[in-house]
Design an enzyme around this catalytic site. Structure first.
Site, PDB file in Angstrom:
ATOM      1  N   LYS A  20       0.846  -1.215   0.000  1.00  0.00           N
ATOM      2  CA  LYS A  20       0.000   0.000   0.000  1.00  0.00           C
ATOM      3  C   LYS A  20       0.864   1.241   0.000  1.00  0.00           C
ATOM      4  CE  LYS A  20       0.856   1.287   4.455  1.00  0.00           C
ATOM      5  NZ  LYS A  20       1.560   2.465   4.881  1.00  0.00           N
ATOM      6  N   VAL A 106      10.992  -4.593   3.337  1.00  0.00           N
ATOM      7  CA  VAL A 106      10.797  -4.798   4.776  1.00  0.00           C
ATOM      8  C   VAL A 106      11.052  -3.476   5.510  1.00  0.00           C
ATOM      9  CG1 VAL A 106      11.593  -6.085   6.798  1.00  0.00           C
ATOM     10  CG2 VAL A 106      11.511  -7.195   4.561  1.00  0.00           C
ATOM     11  N   GLY A 109       7.435   1.012   5.044  1.00  0.00           N
ATOM     12  CA  GLY A 109       6.249   1.874   5.026  1.00  0.00           C
ATOM     13  C   GLY A 109       5.229   1.445   3.991  1.00  0.00           C
ATOM     14  N   MET A 110       5.305   0.181   3.539  1.00  0.00           N
ATOM     15  CA  MET A 110       4.369  -0.312   2.527  1.00  0.00           C
ATOM     16  C   MET A 110       3.542  -1.488   3.040  1.00  0.00           C
ATOM     17  SD  MET A 110       6.327   0.226  -1.027  1.00  0.00           S
ATOM     18  CE  MET A 110       4.740   0.304  -1.847  1.00  0.00           C
ATOM     19  N   ALA A 111       3.536  -1.660   4.358  1.00  0.00           N
ATOM     20  CA  ALA A 111       2.685  -2.665   5.023  1.00  0.00           C
ATOM     21  C   ALA A 111       3.008  -4.091   4.590  1.00  0.00           C
ATOM     22  CB  ALA A 111       1.203  -2.333   4.813  1.00  0.00           C
ATOM     23  N   GLY A 112       4.293  -4.402   4.479  1.00  0.00           N
ATOM     24  CA  GLY A 112       4.706  -5.744   4.049  1.00  0.00           C
ATOM     25  C   GLY A 112       4.345  -6.825   5.053  1.00  0.00           C
ATOM     26  N   GLY A 113       4.605  -6.554   6.321  1.00  0.00           N
ATOM     27  CA  GLY A 113       4.245  -7.543   7.350  1.00  0.00           C
ATOM     28  C   GLY A 113       2.739  -7.724   7.406  1.00  0.00           C
ATOM     29  N   SER A 114       2.012  -6.629   7.263  1.00  0.00           N
ATOM     30  CA  SER A 114       0.542  -6.694   7.269  1.00  0.00           C
ATOM     31  C   SER A 114       0.043  -7.512   6.084  1.00  0.00           C
ATOM     32  CB  SER A 114      -0.049  -5.281   7.172  1.00  0.00           C
ATOM     33  OG  SER A 114       0.413  -4.496   8.239  1.00  0.00           O
ATOM     34  N   ALA A 115       0.677  -7.347   4.945  1.00  0.00           N
ATOM     35  CA  ALA A 115       0.290  -8.114   3.756  1.00  0.00           C
ATOM     36  C   ALA A 115       0.444  -9.608   4.032  1.00  0.00           C
ATOM     37  CB  ALA A 115       1.151  -7.703   2.559  1.00  0.00           C
ATOM     38  N   ASP A 147      -2.912  -1.994   9.973  1.00  0.00           N
ATOM     39  CA  ASP A 147      -2.906  -1.944   8.501  1.00  0.00           C
ATOM     40  C   ASP A 147      -3.438  -3.235   7.867  1.00  0.00           C
ATOM     41  OD1 ASP A 147      -1.861   0.588   8.350  1.00  0.00           O
ATOM     42  OD2 ASP A 147       0.181  -0.038   7.873  1.00  0.00           O
TER      43      ASP A 147
HETATM   44  P1  ATP Z   1       3.807  -0.428   8.027  1.00  0.00           P
HETATM   45  O1  ATP Z   1       3.834   0.220   6.690  1.00  0.00           O
HETATM   46  O2  ATP Z   1       2.601  -1.329   8.240  1.00  0.00           O
HETATM   47  O3  ATP Z   1       4.049   0.483   9.183  1.00  0.00           O
HETATM   48  P2  ATP Z   1       6.348  -1.493   7.288  1.00  0.00           P
HETATM   49  O4  ATP Z   1       5.992  -1.873   5.893  1.00  0.00           O
HETATM   50  O5  ATP Z   1       7.109  -0.231   7.482  1.00  0.00           O
HETATM   51  O6  ATP Z   1       5.029  -1.464   8.129  1.00  0.00           O
HETATM   52  P3  ATP Z   1       7.060  -4.186   7.768  1.00  0.00           P
HETATM   53  O7  ATP Z   1       7.753  -4.610   6.533  1.00  0.00           O
HETATM   54  O8  ATP Z   1       5.676  -4.643   7.977  1.00  0.00           O
HETATM   55  O9  ATP Z   1       7.161  -2.616   7.959  1.00  0.00           O
HETATM   56  O10 ATP Z   1       8.000  -4.683   8.947  1.00  0.00           O
HETATM   57  C1  ATP Z   1       8.130  -4.051  10.199  1.00  0.00           C
HETATM   58  C2  ATP Z   1       8.878  -5.015  11.123  1.00  0.00           C
HETATM   59  O11 ATP Z   1       8.010  -6.124  11.409  1.00  0.00           O
HETATM   60  C3  ATP Z   1      10.111  -5.633  10.489  1.00  0.00           C
HETATM   61  O12 ATP Z   1      11.254  -4.919  10.844  1.00  0.00           O
HETATM   62  C4  ATP Z   1      10.141  -7.055  11.016  1.00  0.00           C
HETATM   63  O13 ATP Z   1      11.030  -7.190  12.090  1.00  0.00           O
HETATM   64  C5  ATP Z   1       8.751  -7.322  11.557  1.00  0.00           C
HETATM   65  N1  ATP Z   1       8.004  -8.384  10.810  1.00  0.00           N
HETATM   66  C6  ATP Z   1       7.271  -9.344  11.364  1.00  0.00           C
HETATM   67  N2  ATP Z   1       6.711 -10.132  10.433  1.00  0.00           N
HETATM   68  C7  ATP Z   1       7.084  -9.657   9.249  1.00  0.00           C
HETATM   69  C8  ATP Z   1       6.820 -10.059   7.909  1.00  0.00           C
HETATM   70  N3  ATP Z   1       6.061 -11.130   7.619  1.00  0.00           N
HETATM   71  N4  ATP Z   1       7.351  -9.320   6.932  1.00  0.00           N
HETATM   72  C9  ATP Z   1       8.117  -8.242   7.226  1.00  0.00           C
HETATM   73  N5  ATP Z   1       8.428  -7.842   8.470  1.00  0.00           N
HETATM   74  C10 ATP Z   1       7.903  -8.529   9.485  1.00  0.00           C
END
Ligand code: ATP
Length: 316
Positions: A20, A106, A109-115, A147
């Site tokens: 996102k 990772v 800021g693109m919600a990778g963990g949420s995805a 997210d």
């Molecule tokens: P958002 O945009 O939702 O704030 P983000 O995209 O900046 O999140 P993510 O990639 O979701 O950040 O990862 C944040 C932290 O969550 C990572 O540093 C990692 O340690 C942890 N994490 C836990 N599960 C996952 C996953 N499946 N994928 C990525 N990171 C994960």
């Protein structure tokens, strides 16, 4: 939930979840519990992660992709937490293999963990043939992370509360983006902490909550018109000054994208990924090529939006 055309569930189920970008991110003052209320417009992008869930004698998780090494492969992985949460809801032991094919940056800021959490929920619900609707899945998702409901929902949506209360937004047309992926990630809590610090240091006027959390009506009208040139100047992110303060080199990235011909550029969510809105697909390819050549980021991708939310794909 919709199980598509899968009448017989095979050994493995694969779900695809979008990344996102926040076209607007208004952040309210820090609340007493430390959280912030948000008013945001999300758009789901074609850059995605795939999560494969298959039956197994014990729970396991693997991650592959460019940034796999920085993703935890233990119980702190959001996909694992999603599997446990759905196991608790269904009263079933979470004996599955979770295999994540990661393309979303990772801590970007693109919600990778949420995805990954959203994809794990949808894949497991399908594998177990659970009688659970999207609203219930969304409720479980919101408990895991604010997210995650949007990762399920997709499209373009207005998010309020902590971003988990969603209303679809009419967005005509297709939007073409260039994503500049930074070498180092940014921790979301650190970026909110920096925003609080910057706001505390600002002398003078009190924060006006109603202004910070105003609905971005002009942006929503521009989205309804389907004209990227109308949308571009209305992109806004309250977290951007905090992300720039923590990673000052992002200023150079934002400038390089604009110089390369993007309509506008913005830090995506808590950053550090910078998202550039382009006039069309051809422009996006040109901007991506020029930005790659400028050498200011780790990698550059093109993506389009809006795309649908998390869905089952063919496991082959
Ligand atoms: P958002 O945009 O939702 O704030 P983000 O995209 O900046 O999140 P993510 O990639 O979701 O950040 O990862 C944040 C932290 O969550 C990572 O540093 C990692 O340690 C942890 N994490 C836990 N599960 C996952 C996953 N499946 N994928 C990525 N990171 C994960």
């Amino acid at each position: 939930m919709s199980r598509g055309s899968l009448s017989v569930v095979s050994d493995a189920v694969v779900a695809r979840a979008p990344s996102k970008v926040n076209l607007h991110l208004g952040v309210g003052p820090r609340r007493d519990d430390g959280y912030h209320d948000l008013v945001t417009v999300f758009q789901a992008l074609s850059l995605h992660d795939d999560v494969r869930i298959s039956p197994s004698s014990a729970l396991s998780v693997t991650v592959r992709g460019e940034s796999a090494a920085s993703v935890p492969a233990d119980e702190s992985n959001l996909a694992v937490r999603a599997v446990f949460a759905l196991g608790a809801w269904a009263d079933r032991a979470a004996k599955v293999s979770i295999d994540i094919d990661k393309a979303i940056p990772v801590a970007g800021g693109m919600a990778g963990g949420s995805a990954d959490a959203a994809a794990a929920l949808v894949a497991l619900a399908t594998l177990w043939q659970l009688d659970i609707d999207r609203d219930e899945l969304s409720r479980i998702a919101a408990e895991l992370g604010s997210d995650i409901p949007f990762s399920l929902h997709g499209g373009t949506a207005l998010g309020t509360g902590r971003g988990e209360q969603l209303i679809p937004v009419l967005a005509r047309g297709e939007y073409h983006w260039v994503l500049a992926i930074a070498r180092e990630g940014l921790s979301t809590p650190a970026v909110y902490g920096e925003l609080d610090r910057l706001r505390d240091n600002r002398s003078g006027s009190e924060l006006d909550e109603s202004e910070l959390l105003a609905r971005p009506d002009a942006l929503m009208q521009a989205l309804a018109s389907g004209d990227p040139e109308a949308v571009a100047p209305l992109l806004h992110n309250d977290l951007q000054p905090a992300a720039l303060s923590l990673q000052p080199t992002l200023r150079r990235t934002l400038r390089a994208g604009i110089d390369a011909g993007a309509l506008n550029g913005i830090v995506s969510g808590s950053g550090p990924t910078c998202a550039f809105l382009c006039a069309d697909e051809t422009e996006a390819v040109n901007v991506a090529a020029e930005l790659s050549g400028a050498g200011v980021t780790r990698s550059v991708r093109t993506a389009s939006g809006p795309v649908p939310g998390t869905r089952i794909i063919d496991p082959t």
